[in-house]
Design an enzyme around this catalytic site. Sequence first.
Site: not given
Length: 308
Positions: A85, A110, A112, A186-187
Amino acid sequence: MLLFLNFLLGLIRILAADGGSHWTYEGPHGQDHWPATYPECGGNAQSPIDIQTERVPFDSELPVLKPHGYDQPGTEPLSLHNNGHTVQLSLPPTLYLGGLPRNYVAAQLHLHWGRKGQPGGSEHQVNSEATAAEVGENQSPAYEHILSHLETIRYRGQTTLVPPFDVRGLLPPELGEYYRYNGSLTTPPCYQSVLWTVFHRKAQISMGQLEKLQETLFSTEKDSPSQLLVQNYRAPQPLNHRLVVASFIPEGAFYSTGEMVGLGLGILFGCLFLLLAGYFIARKIRRNRLGEQKNVVFTSSRRATTDE
Ligand SMILES: *[C@@H]1O[C@H](CO)[C@@H](O)[C@H](O)[C@H]1NC(C)=O
């Protein structure tokens, strides 16, 4: 494009996500279907959001955030992982941020991003605009500590170790100006346990670095049909009754950009109207005067004409 450097500022009980069901951003397991498997994804305090700055009050109580330990995250290598992801860097708990209402320690960071050649990529939007990190001329040396290792973790499930580096360099230079609100991961599983900090200033990387991020990783495992890991961002969620506050006075506070332009044009046309009105009134008065003069000194009409 990418990253409103989605630093999950340590906050939260990050339980290992993705332990359960398969999820994706698009398709039959895409974001619209998350709530069926992960009920909290259908909650009323979800992230990301579209921050409408004209509705964001300034909160003078919000302090500058101070990273502690970020410049020297120990001597042990850090784990960099492709989880299908995103690319995720594990952080040691010696890193923490000062200036938050509770004590949090860093857990991971992480990124995006979008797709090569297409705008956007950030999860949060400001005034309906999604952005990438600011893409400039210069390479960011800090991001190179992540990007230079992507080749070794191209496939889902792969992990590598990277030497510790100054993690502060991944953040925007200025940490005093930010938006703050209560939201969620958000996941999946979308837990509504996140105190969000969205920095006003962006981090800067080069176009080459952005493209490397967009072109190197796969969301699929080795030895299966490969699919590029791109556009791993969630659409903005309804704000509902939540409040977003800012540690600074946002540009266009009270007025959005559109309204500002409208207001500017309004003032301009208003001024122009007044000017023209003034001109015509002055002209009329003068005409009347000249008219009177003409009656009086008819012979000087040539001069009067010249004057006009
Ligand atoms: C977030 O939630 C906490 C606890 O419910 C509350 O005290 C705080 O004011 C909220 N923050 C914002 C920015 O709404």
